[in-house]
Design an enzyme around this catalytic site. Structure first.
Site, PDB file in Angstrom:
ATOM      1  N   ALA A  88      43.212  76.752  41.491  1.00  0.00           N
ATOM      2  CA  ALA A  88      43.910  77.995  41.830  1.00  0.00           C
ATOM      3  C   ALA A  88      45.376  77.969  41.431  1.00  0.00           C
ATOM      4  CB  ALA A  88      43.784  78.279  43.333  1.00  0.00           C
ATOM      5  N   ASP A  89      45.955  76.780  41.310  1.00  0.00           N
ATOM      6  CA  ASP A  89      47.379  76.674  40.980  1.00  0.00           C
ATOM      7  C   ASP A  89      47.652  76.820  39.485  1.00  0.00           C
ATOM      8  OD1 ASP A  89      48.094  76.154  43.666  1.00  0.00           O
ATOM      9  OD2 ASP A  89      47.521  74.067  43.426  1.00  0.00           O
ATOM     10  N   LYS A 127      41.276  76.800  46.155  1.00  0.00           N
ATOM     11  CA  LYS A 127      42.372  77.328  46.951  1.00  0.00           C
ATOM     12  C   LYS A 127      43.662  76.642  46.521  1.00  0.00           C
ATOM     13  CE  LYS A 127      39.472  78.143  51.020  1.00  0.00           C
ATOM     14  NZ  LYS A 127      39.626  79.613  51.066  1.00  0.00           N
ATOM     15  N   HIS A 128      44.790  77.231  46.831  1.00  0.00           N
ATOM     16  CA  HIS A 128      46.069  76.641  46.459  1.00  0.00           C
ATOM     17  C   HIS A 128      46.304  75.351  47.233  1.00  0.00           C
ATOM     18  CE1 HIS A 128      47.277  79.982  43.955  1.00  0.00           C
ATOM     19  NE2 HIS A 128      47.044  80.839  44.936  1.00  0.00           N
ATOM     20  N   GLU A 129      46.927  74.396  46.565  1.00  0.00           N
ATOM     21  CA  GLU A 129      47.252  73.131  47.210  1.00  0.00           C
ATOM     22  C   GLU A 129      48.191  73.371  48.385  1.00  0.00           C
ATOM     23  OE1 GLU A 129      46.664  70.048  48.361  1.00  0.00           O
ATOM     24  OE2 GLU A 129      46.164  69.591  46.279  1.00  0.00           O
TER      25      GLU A 129
END
Length: 652
Positions: free
Chosen positions: A295-296, A285-287
Site C-alpha cells: 500500500a505504501d 495496508k499502510h505500514e
C-alpha cells in the site's frame, strides 16, 4: 475461568468507405473482459473457502467443549500456570521498535501442586509477537516467549517449575492447526493469471492473417446488411467493399506513450484495491510507521508519473504556440480544482448538511497532488524549452543536457529539500527531542508518547490545528499513539514535490532522447541506481536504525529516493515491454490510466454503494473481503474501459 482479549492488531488508486473494420485496438478487448470476468469467477471460487471462523476447543481435564468465535487475524491461547504465584502476561509486536510491553491479562496462582490454573486469551496473528511473563508480586520477569501464532489456531502455553526452583520453563503447544489465510490470494492469482493467459492466446489467434481476413469479411457483410435495413442508411451510400489492401494512416508525430498510462493505471488500480480494504491483509495496508508494504508504493508512483506527464504536456503546449502565461493560468486553475475536489471527498458529511469548520480535514491525497502539480508545473513552465530538436547533442556536456538546461528548477528543488531537512532535524519541538522521527506512543520505551511525527506533526498542529488533520494515523495500530497526525501534511508535501520533480526528470529524458530507446532506458537505470545508493546510505539498509528511515507517514527523504528508484526501474520494464517490443498493449491497466481522475474520485465517492460494497453475513473471513475488494476494483477497470471505448475522458 477468566477471559481476556488482546486488542486486535490490524489497520483499523473507423470506418472505411462506410463499412466498419476490425481495428488493432479492438483486439485488446478480450484482456479487459477477462479482467472483469475474473472478479465474477472469483466470487464462485471462494465459495469453497470457509467463511465462518468458529473454533471448537477442547482440553483434557475439562468435561465440556468451549466455543469461541475468532475474528480475522486472531488465535486462541490458553495459558496454564503451575507456579504458586500469580503471573502477569504482557505482549509486544515484533514490528514495534523499542516498545513497551502491553498487559494482556493475569493468570492466577496454581491452587495446589499438580493442579494448574489457567486463563484464556485471544492473540493477534498478523505479526510475530513476544509474550512476557512476570511475577505479580515483584514484577520480575519469569520468562519470555517469541512466537508467530497462526490465524484461527488453538494454542496452549504452560508455565512450569523445573527441578531447580529458580528455573521456570515456558513452552507453547499447538492444539489445533491454524488455517492458511493466504489461500484466497493464491486462488485469486490463479484465476486472473489463467484468464490473462487465455486472453493472450486469443490475441495471438486474432492476429493471424486468416482470422483477420475472415473477421473483415464478416464485419463488412454485417455492416452492409445493417445499412440496407436501416432508416439511417441506404445502399447508395455504401462504398466499394473492403479489401485487405488497406493503407494505414501515417503515425502521429506526437504519439502518446502507452507505457506512461499503463504505469499510471497500475498505480491507480492497486491504490483503489488497497483503499477498498485489500482483503484486510496487513501487507495491503499502510505500514504502522517505518518500513514499506504494498500500500505504501502506489501513491508516490502516481505522483512520479504525474511529473512525467507534466514534462510531456507542457512541451506539447509550448510547441503548439501557447504562451507561458496562458499555460501558467491553466496550471493554477487545475491545481485549485484538484484541491477543492479533494477537500469535498475527504469530508463526506456534506451530504448530511453544511460542513463544520470545527473538524474539517484540510490535507488529503488530491490536495497533495494539487500542491505537487502546482510547484513542479510552474517550475517547468519557467524553464522548459520550446524546441528540443535544435539543441546541440555532440558537445562534451550533452550527456547532462536534460539536467543542465534546467538548472534553475533543480536549484529550487534542492533548496526545498534543504528546508525540509532543516525543519525536520533542527526545529525545536516542545517536550520532544530535536530531530525526532519516531511514532510516539509506546515506541522509544514510551519516553516521547506525545511526539508523534516530531517536527512534521508539530508544524501541522501549529498551522492547521489538531481538528483539521487526520485523527486516526496508522501509528495507532502498533504503537498505540493518541496524537492526531496527518500523512498528507504540510512538511511531507515538500518531498512529494521532489518526487514529482524526479518524475519530471523522467519526462525530460523521454523528450531529449525520443525514439532512442537504449538511451532512454539506460538513463532510467542510471537514475534508479543512483537513487538506490542514496537510499542505502540514508537508511543504512535497515528499517529503523538509519539516519532517515523509510517512512510513508513522514514522506521522508529516503522514502522518496527509494520509491523513485523503484519507479525508474519499473518504468524501464513497462516502457520496454509496451512501447519498444510491443509485447503487451498495457490492458487492462491502460484504460484506468487514461481516466485516472475520474476513477480515483469515483471510487472514493461510491465506495459504500453496490456493487463496490455489499453487506456481508459474516465479515470475519479474508476470502470474503478479498472477493468484495477485487470485484469493486474490477468494476472500476471495466468502467474505465467502457469510457475509453466511448472516448469519454474527464480532464481537469
Amino acid at each position: 475461568m477468566a477471559k481476556r482479549k488482546l486488542k486486535k492488531i490490524s489497520g483499523d488508486t473507423s470506418s472505411v468507405a462506410g463499412v466498419k473494420r476490425v481495428r488493432q485496438e479492438d483486439m485488446a478487448h478480450p484482456e479487459t473482459c477477462m479482467f472483469s470476468i475474473a472478479a465474477v469467477v472469483l466470487v464462485v471460487a471462494v465459495c469453497v473457502v470457509p467463511l465462518t471462523a468458529e473454533v471448537t476447543l477442547s482440553h483434557s481435564g475439562f468435561p465440556h467443549h468451549k466455543h469461541i468465535a475468532l475474528k480475522m487475524d486472531e488465535a486462541f491461547l490458553k495459558v496454564s500456570n503451575e507456579l504458586d504465584t500469580e503471573v502477569v502476561v504482557s505482549w509486544m509486536s515484533q514490528r514495534c521498535y523499542q516498545c513497551l510491553y502491553q498487559q494482556l491479562g493475569l493468570v492466577p496462582a496454581a491452587p495446589s501442586p499438580g493442579q494448574p490454573s489457567s486463563a484464556d486469551f485471544t492473540v493477534s496473528t498478523q505479526h510475530e509477537i513476544t509474550l512476557q511473563f512476570n511475577n505479580s508480586l515483584d514484577n520480575l520477569e519469569i520468562c519470555r516467549v517469541p512466537f508467530h501464532f497462526g490465524e484461527h489456531g488453538n494454542y496452549s502455553l504452560w508455565v512450569k517449575n523445573m527441578n531447580n526452583p529458580s528455573a521456570v520453563n515456558c513452552s507453547v503447544v499447538t492444539d489445533a492447526e491454524p488455517v492458511n489465510s493466504y489461500i484466497p490470494i493464491l486462488v485469486a492469482f490463479l484465476i486472473f493469471a489463467g484468464l490473462g493467459l487465455v486472453s493472450s492466446i486469443g490475441r495471438v489467434i486474432l492476429g493471424l492473417d486468416a482470422v483477420k481476413s475472415m473477421l473483415y469479411r464478416i464485419g463488412g457483410s454485417m455492416e452492409t446488411e445493417r445499412l440496407i435495413n436501416s432508416d439511417l442508411g441506404s445502399p447508395g451510400r455504401i462504398a466499394a467493399p473492403v479489401t485487405d489492401n488497406i493503407i494505414p494512416s501515417p503515425p502521429s508525430q506526437n504519439k502518446r506513450l502507452r507505457s506512461l498510462d499503463t504505469f499510471r493505471g497500475i498505480s491507480l488500480v492497486i491504490m483503489v484495491f488497497v483503499n477498498y480494504g485489500g482483503g484486510r491483509y496487513w501487507f495491503f495496508k499502510h505500514e504502522s510507521w517505518n518500513g514499506l508494504t504494498v500500500a505504501d508504493l502506489v501513491f508516490p508512483w502516481f505522483v512520479f508519473i504525474m511529473g512525467t506527464s507534466i514534462a510531456l504536456s507542457i512541451n506539447s503546449l509550448l510547441r503548439a504556440g501557447s504562451t507561458r502565461c496562458s499555460v501558467l493560468r491553466k496550471v493554477v486553475w487545475r491545481s485549485i480544482q484538484l484541491f477543492a475536489i479533494g477537500v469535498f471527498i475527504i469530508n463526506p458529511n456534506y451530504c448530511q448538511g453544511p460542513l463544520s469548520w470545527d473538524n474539517l480535514r484540510i490535507p488529503g491525497v488530491l490536495q497533495r497532488l494539487a500542491w505537487s502539480y502546482l510547484a513542479v508545473a510552474c517550475l517547468d513552465v519557467l524553464v522548459a524549452r520550446r524546441h528540443l530538436d535544435v539543441l546541440v547533442m555532440d558537445a562534451w556536456w550533452s550527456p547532462g543536457l536534460d539536467i543542465l538546461l534546467y538548472w534553475p528548477a533543480w536549484l529550487c528543488v534542492l533548496v526545498l529539500e534543504v528546508i525540509w531537512l532543516c525543519i525536520t532535524l533542527l526545529l525545536p519541538v516542545p517536550h520532544c527531542p530535536t530531530g525526532y522521527l519516531g511514532p510516539g506512543g509506546i515506541g522509544d520505551m514510551g519516553l516521547y508518547a506525545n511526539c508523534t511525527g516530531g517536527a512534521a506533526g508539530f508544524v501541522d498542529r501549529w498551522l492547521l490545528g489538531e481538528n483539521h488533520i487526520y485523527q486516526s494515523p496508522t501509528s495507532r495500530v502498533i504503537y498505540a499513539t493518541n496524537m492526531p497526525y496527518d500523512p498528507e501534511g504540510v512538511l511531507g508535501s515538500i518531498n512529494s514535490i521532489f518526487m514529482a520533480f524526479l518524475g519530471l526528470q523522467a519526462g525530460k529524458i523521454i523528450l531529449h532522447y525520443r525514439n532512442l530507446h537504449k538511451s532512454i532506458m539506460s538513463r532510467f537505470l542510471i537514475w534508479g541506481l543512483f537513487l538506490g545508493v542514496v537510499s542505502a546510505v540514508l537508511t543504512k539498509c535497515s528499517t529503523d536504525q538509519g539516519f532517515i528511515p523509510v517512512n510513508k507517514n513522514l514522506w521522508s527523504l529516503s522514502y522518496v529516493t527509494t520509491l523513485a528508484c523503484f519507479a525508474f526501474v519499473l518504468l524501464v520494464l513497462i516502457y520496454y515491454i509496451v512501447d519498444v517490443k510491443k509485447w503487451w498493449s498495457g490492458a487492462p491497466f491502460y484504460y484506468p490510466g487514461m481516466n485516472s481522475i475520474l476513477v480515483y474520485i469515483g471510487h472514493e465517492v461510491f465506495e459504500d454503494y453496490f456493487p463496490f460494497r455489499w453487506r456481508m453475513a459474516n465479515s470475519q473471513s479474508h476470502a470474503e473481503h478479498l472477493t468484495q475488494n477485487l470485484v469493486a476494483t474490477s468494476c472500476w477497470v471495466f468502467i474505465a474501459y467502457v469510457l475509453y471505448r466511448k472516448k469519454i475522458f474527464w480532464k481537469i
